[in-house]
Design a protein around this motif. Structure first.
Motif, PDB file in Angstrom:
ATOM      1  N   LEU A  66       8.609   9.779  -6.572  1.00 43.15           N
ATOM      2  CA  LEU A  66       8.901   9.681  -8.014  1.00 43.15           C
ATOM      3  C   LEU A  66       7.881   8.824  -8.753  1.00 43.15           C
ATOM      4  CD1 LEU A  66      12.802   9.335  -7.887  1.00 43.15           C
ATOM      5  CD2 LEU A  66      11.448  11.352  -8.451  1.00 43.15           C
ATOM      6  N   GLY A  67       6.658   8.800  -8.255  1.00 39.76           N
ATOM      7  CA  GLY A  67       5.600   8.114  -8.977  1.00 39.76           C
ATOM      8  C   GLY A  67       5.110   6.849  -8.285  1.00 39.76           C
ATOM      9  N   ASP A  68       3.858   6.442  -8.655  1.00 40.69           N
ATOM     10  CA  ASP A  68       3.257   5.271  -7.998  1.00 40.69           C
ATOM     11  C   ASP A  68       4.044   3.993  -8.287  1.00 40.69           C
ATOM     12  OD1 ASP A  68       2.340   4.701 -10.630  1.00 40.69           O
ATOM     13  OD2 ASP A  68       0.367   5.557 -10.229  1.00 40.69           O
ATOM     14  N   GLY A 114      -0.095  14.215  -2.703  1.00 38.53           N
ATOM     15  CA  GLY A 114      -1.488  14.615  -2.483  1.00 38.53           C
ATOM     16  C   GLY A 114      -1.720  16.062  -2.860  1.00 38.53           C
ATOM     17  N   THR A 115      -1.210  16.469  -4.018  1.00 38.78           N
ATOM     18  CA  THR A 115      -1.254  17.900  -4.374  1.00 38.78           C
ATOM     19  C   THR A 115      -2.680  18.433  -4.505  1.00 38.78           C
ATOM     20  OG1 THR A 115      -1.051  17.296  -6.697  1.00 38.78           O
ATOM     21  CG2 THR A 115       0.978  17.915  -5.563  1.00 38.78           C
ATOM     22  N   ARG A 116      -3.627  17.519  -4.792  1.00 32.94           N
ATOM     23  CA  ARG A 116      -5.001  18.005  -4.958  1.00 32.94           C
ATOM     24  C   ARG A 116      -5.631  18.427  -3.626  1.00 32.94           C
ATOM     25  NH1 ARG A 116      -6.811  12.967  -8.466  1.00 32.94           N
ATOM     26  NH2 ARG A 116      -5.020  12.116  -7.326  1.00 32.94           N
ATOM     27  N   PHE A 117      -4.938  18.144  -2.538  1.00 29.58           N
ATOM     28  CA  PHE A 117      -5.453  18.541  -1.218  1.00 29.58           C
ATOM     29  C   PHE A 117      -4.590  19.586  -0.532  1.00 29.58           C
ATOM     30  CE2 PHE A 117      -7.658  14.467  -1.661  1.00 29.58           C
ATOM     31  CZ  PHE A 117      -8.935  14.832  -1.270  1.00 29.58           C
ATOM     32  N   SER A 137      -1.560  13.473   5.588  1.00 29.39           N
ATOM     33  CA  SER A 137      -1.620  12.805   4.284  1.00 29.39           C
ATOM     34  C   SER A 137      -3.047  12.349   4.034  1.00 29.39           C
ATOM     35  CB  SER A 137      -0.595  11.675   4.205  1.00 29.39           C
ATOM     36  OG  SER A 137      -1.006  10.613   5.001  1.00 29.39           O
ATOM     37  N   LYS A 138      -3.422  12.295   2.752  1.00 25.77           N
ATOM     38  CA  LYS A 138      -4.847  12.094   2.433  1.00 25.77           C
ATOM     39  C   LYS A 138      -5.370  10.747   2.930  1.00 25.77           C
ATOM     40  CE  LYS A 138      -3.829  10.669  -2.291  1.00 25.77           C
ATOM     41  NZ  LYS A 138      -4.009  10.892  -3.709  1.00 25.77           N
ATOM     42  N   GLU A 139      -4.480   9.799   3.176  1.00 21.46           N
ATOM     43  CA  GLU A 139      -4.894   8.492   3.707  1.00 21.46           C
ATOM     44  C   GLU A 139      -5.491   8.633   5.101  1.00 21.46           C
ATOM     45  OE1 GLU A 139      -1.793   9.147   2.452  1.00 21.46           O
ATOM     46  OE2 GLU A 139      -2.189   8.159   0.529  1.00 21.46           O
ATOM     47  N   THR A 177      10.537   2.997   2.940  1.00 22.18           N
ATOM     48  CA  THR A 177      10.473   4.442   2.685  1.00 22.18           C
ATOM     49  C   THR A 177      10.724   4.732   1.209  1.00 22.18           C
ATOM     50  OG1 THR A 177      11.301   4.827   4.901  1.00 22.18           O
ATOM     51  CG2 THR A 177      11.436   6.681   3.388  1.00 22.18           C
ATOM     52  N   GLN A 178       9.894   5.603   0.663  1.00 21.71           N
ATOM     53  CA  GLN A 178      10.181   6.165  -0.666  1.00 21.71           C
ATOM     54  C   GLN A 178      10.762   7.553  -0.397  1.00 21.71           C
ATOM     55  OE1 GLN A 178       6.842   7.424  -3.085  1.00 21.71           O
ATOM     56  NE2 GLN A 178       7.903   6.941  -4.993  1.00 21.71           N
ATOM     57  N   LYS A 179      12.060   7.694  -0.634  1.00 19.78           N
ATOM     58  CA  LYS A 179      12.725   8.947  -0.217  1.00 19.78           C
ATOM     59  C   LYS A 179      12.195  10.162  -0.968  1.00 19.78           C
ATOM     60  CE  LYS A 179      17.022   6.990   1.412  1.00 19.78           C
ATOM     61  NZ  LYS A 179      17.894   6.088   0.664  1.00 19.78           N
ATOM     62  N   ILE A 215       0.864  -1.199   0.000  1.00 20.14           N
ATOM     63  CA  ILE A 215       0.000   0.000   0.000  1.00 20.14           C
ATOM     64  C   ILE A 215       0.890   1.236   0.000  1.00 20.14           C
ATOM     65  CG2 ILE A 215      -1.914   1.194   1.121  1.00 20.14           C
ATOM     66  CD1 ILE A 215      -2.696  -1.392   2.491  1.00 20.14           C
ATOM     67  N   PRO A 216       1.066   1.876  -1.160  1.00 17.85           N
ATOM     68  CA  PRO A 216       1.884   3.100  -1.183  1.00 17.85           C
ATOM     69  C   PRO A 216       1.093   4.294  -0.647  1.00 17.85           C
ATOM     70  CG  PRO A 216       1.721   2.063  -3.374  1.00 17.85           C
ATOM     71  CD  PRO A 216       0.649   1.489  -2.512  1.00 17.85           C
ATOM     72  N   VAL A 217       1.689   5.007   0.278  1.00 18.96           N
ATOM     73  CA  VAL A 217       1.021   6.197   0.853  1.00 18.96           C
ATOM     74  C   VAL A 217       2.000   7.368   0.899  1.00 18.96           C
ATOM     75  CG1 VAL A 217      -0.693   4.930   2.208  1.00 18.96           C
ATOM     76  CG2 VAL A 217       1.527   5.380   3.208  1.00 18.96           C
TER      77      VAL A 217
HETATM   78  P1  UTP Z   1      -1.949   9.608  -6.782  1.00 22.50           P
HETATM   79  O1  UTP Z   1      -1.948   9.407  -8.229  1.00 22.50           O
HETATM   80  O2  UTP Z   1      -3.271   9.839  -6.142  1.00 22.50           O
HETATM   81  O3  UTP Z   1      -0.935  10.795  -6.449  1.00 22.50           O
HETATM   82  O4  UTP Z   1      -1.237   8.355  -6.122  1.00 22.50           O
HETATM   83  P2  UTP Z   1      -0.753  11.653  -5.137  1.00 22.50           P
HETATM   84  O5  UTP Z   1       0.594  12.258  -5.172  1.00 22.50           O
HETATM   85  O6  UTP Z   1      -1.036  10.837  -3.904  1.00 22.50           O
HETATM   86  O7  UTP Z   1      -1.888  12.770  -5.228  1.00 22.50           O
HETATM   87  P3  UTP Z   1      -2.019  14.032  -6.236  1.00 22.50           P
HETATM   88  O8  UTP Z   1      -2.315  13.454  -7.602  1.00 22.50           O
HETATM   89  O9  UTP Z   1      -0.754  14.816  -6.195  1.00 22.50           O
HETATM   90  O10 UTP Z   1      -3.193  14.804  -5.680  1.00 22.50           O
HETATM   91  C1  UTP Z   1      -1.833   7.064  -6.040  1.00 22.50           C
HETATM   92  C2  UTP Z   1      -1.263   6.341  -4.832  1.00 22.50           C
HETATM   93  O11 UTP Z   1       0.156   6.203  -4.974  1.00 22.50           O
HETATM   94  C3  UTP Z   1       0.839   6.786  -3.882  1.00 22.50           C
HETATM   95  C4  UTP Z   1      -0.148   7.780  -3.270  1.00 22.50           C
HETATM   96  O12 UTP Z   1       0.122   7.995  -1.892  1.00 22.50           O
HETATM   97  C5  UTP Z   1      -1.496   7.102  -3.513  1.00 22.50           C
HETATM   98  O13 UTP Z   1      -1.808   6.128  -2.504  1.00 22.50           O
HETATM   99  N1  UTP Z   1       2.093   7.410  -4.398  1.00 22.50           N
HETATM  100  C6  UTP Z   1       2.056   8.208  -5.496  1.00 22.50           C
HETATM  101  C7  UTP Z   1       3.274   7.162  -3.732  1.00 22.50           C
HETATM  102  O14 UTP Z   1       3.307   6.444  -2.715  1.00 22.50           O
HETATM  103  N2  UTP Z   1       4.412   7.734  -4.198  1.00 22.50           N
HETATM  104  C8  UTP Z   1       4.421   8.520  -5.302  1.00 22.50           C
HETATM  105  O15 UTP Z   1       5.514   8.998  -5.694  1.00 22.50           O
HETATM  106  C9  UTP Z   1       3.222   8.769  -5.960  1.00 22.50           C
END
Ligand code: UTP
Length: 295
Positions: free
Chosen positions: A115-117, A19-22, A30-32, A110-112, A13-15
């Motif tokens: 850099l993307g999902d 969360g830039t939209r918030f 964090s949005k979680e 940890t994701q330092k 579960i990546p968290v």
């Molecule tokens: P989102 O695409 O929703 O991106 O990530 P985000 O950064 O959380 O939110 P916005 O788009 O900027 O508002 C989908 C899932 O991947 C995790 C997020 O925490 C979320 O659970 N994720 C995303 C990471 O863990 N690391 C990343 O680099 C990007």
């Protein structure tokens, strides 16, 4: 089927996303951890993990992110305080909560840098070795009698290939999602032919879009490891899938049963909050009455 199907025991579960939209709220929470009624989104996800029979969770967190550990771990000092203050009912609720997640092991990587999902998932690679694994984002909740993860695992058991969760959305909304071109092979089951990220309406291949739940096989990790960051400097799972498809790999799509409660932006989170609040027997009647009084 050439390989024996391996049992799925783990979930990543990546968290660690921004969360830039918030923003600016997501600078501090964090949005979680945004509440839905009286529980954070991550609580619903872990409940689904438990109901789906998965025993090990690997969270991918950002540096210093301790909230998940604090939330799920037993707090003996707090229990002692509640006993001293004779708060028996609250103490019982707290103990019931702790018992709910017994039997599930939690670990953290940890994701330092965000850099993307796909990059986030890759950080957990050493925890999964050569076994299939479920992956779930923490901002998509599925309200369903049969847990969404269990639906995906059942498909995986019969097809032994990556499985992506799908939902249908109204055609005019598809441009906000990853949209799939598919070949239907059974009720609710598809072979994915192509993934088009946020297409113009005219270029959308269907109304089936990707939901944040997957079963990944070791082969997906091989592709993730060799993938380069794309345009925005991120490694994106959907792009890795598309590369696999272009090389003839098979990826299945499972159209999920249940209500998809999205929580990735403000309006979606608000709608999900209302949906769950208006279903909650503790609050629904009074809340409905109250809503009628708002002009
Ligand atoms: P989102 O695409 O929703 O991106 O990530 P985000 O950064 O959380 O939110 P916005 O788009 O900027 O508002 C989908 C899932 O991947 C995790 C997020 O925490 C979320 O659970 N994720 C995303 C990471 O863990 N690391 C990343 O680099 C990007």
């Amino acid at each position: 089927m050439t390989e024996e199907t391996k049992e799925i025991k783990k979930i990543i579960i990546p968290v660690a996303g921004l969360g830039t939209r918030f923003l600016p709220l997501s600078k501090v929470i964090s949005k979680e951890f945004f509440p839905l009624v009286d529980k954070p989104a991550i609580h619903y996800i872990v409940e689904e993990v438990k109901k789906s029979g998965i025993k090990e969770i690997v969270f991918v967190v950002s540096p210093g992110q301790k909230a998940i550990l604090n939330y799920f771990e037993k707090d003996s000092d707090l229990e002692k305080t509640l006993i001293k203050r004779k708060k028996e009912k609250i103490l019982k609720e707290l103990k019931d909560f702790e018992e709910m997640f017994q039997g599930i092991s939690f670990s953290f990587v940890t994701q330092k840098t965000p850099l993307g999902d796909g990059h986030a998932i890759l950080q957990a690679a050493k925890h999964v070795k050569d076994e299939p694994v479920v992956v779930s984002w923490a901002d998509d909740i599925i309200d369903s009698d049969e847990p969404a993860m269990a639906q995906l695992i059942n498909i995986f058991k019969t097809c032994n290939a990556p499985v992506v969760a799908l939902k249908r959305v109204p055609m005019e909304k598809v441009s906000a999602y990853g949209v799939v071109a598919v070949e239907k092979i059974a009720n609710h089951l598809y072979k994915i032919k192509k993934i088009v990220e946020k297409p113009e309406l005219s270029a959308a291949p269907s109304d089936l879009v990707i939901v944040g739940r997957y079963v990944l096989t070791p082969e997906v990790f091989k592709y993730l490891k060799k993938s380069e960051p794309s345009g925005k400097g991120e490694i994106i799972l959907a792009e890795v899938f598309d590369k696999m498809l272009s090389e003839g790999k098979i990826i299945y799509g499972c159209e999920l049963k249940g209500e998809w409660l999205e929580c990735g932006d403000k309006l979606k989170w608000l709608k999900s909050f209302f949906y769950l609040s208006l279903k909650d027997p503790r609050f629904k009647d009074e809340l409905r009455q109250y809503l009628k009084t708002i002009k």
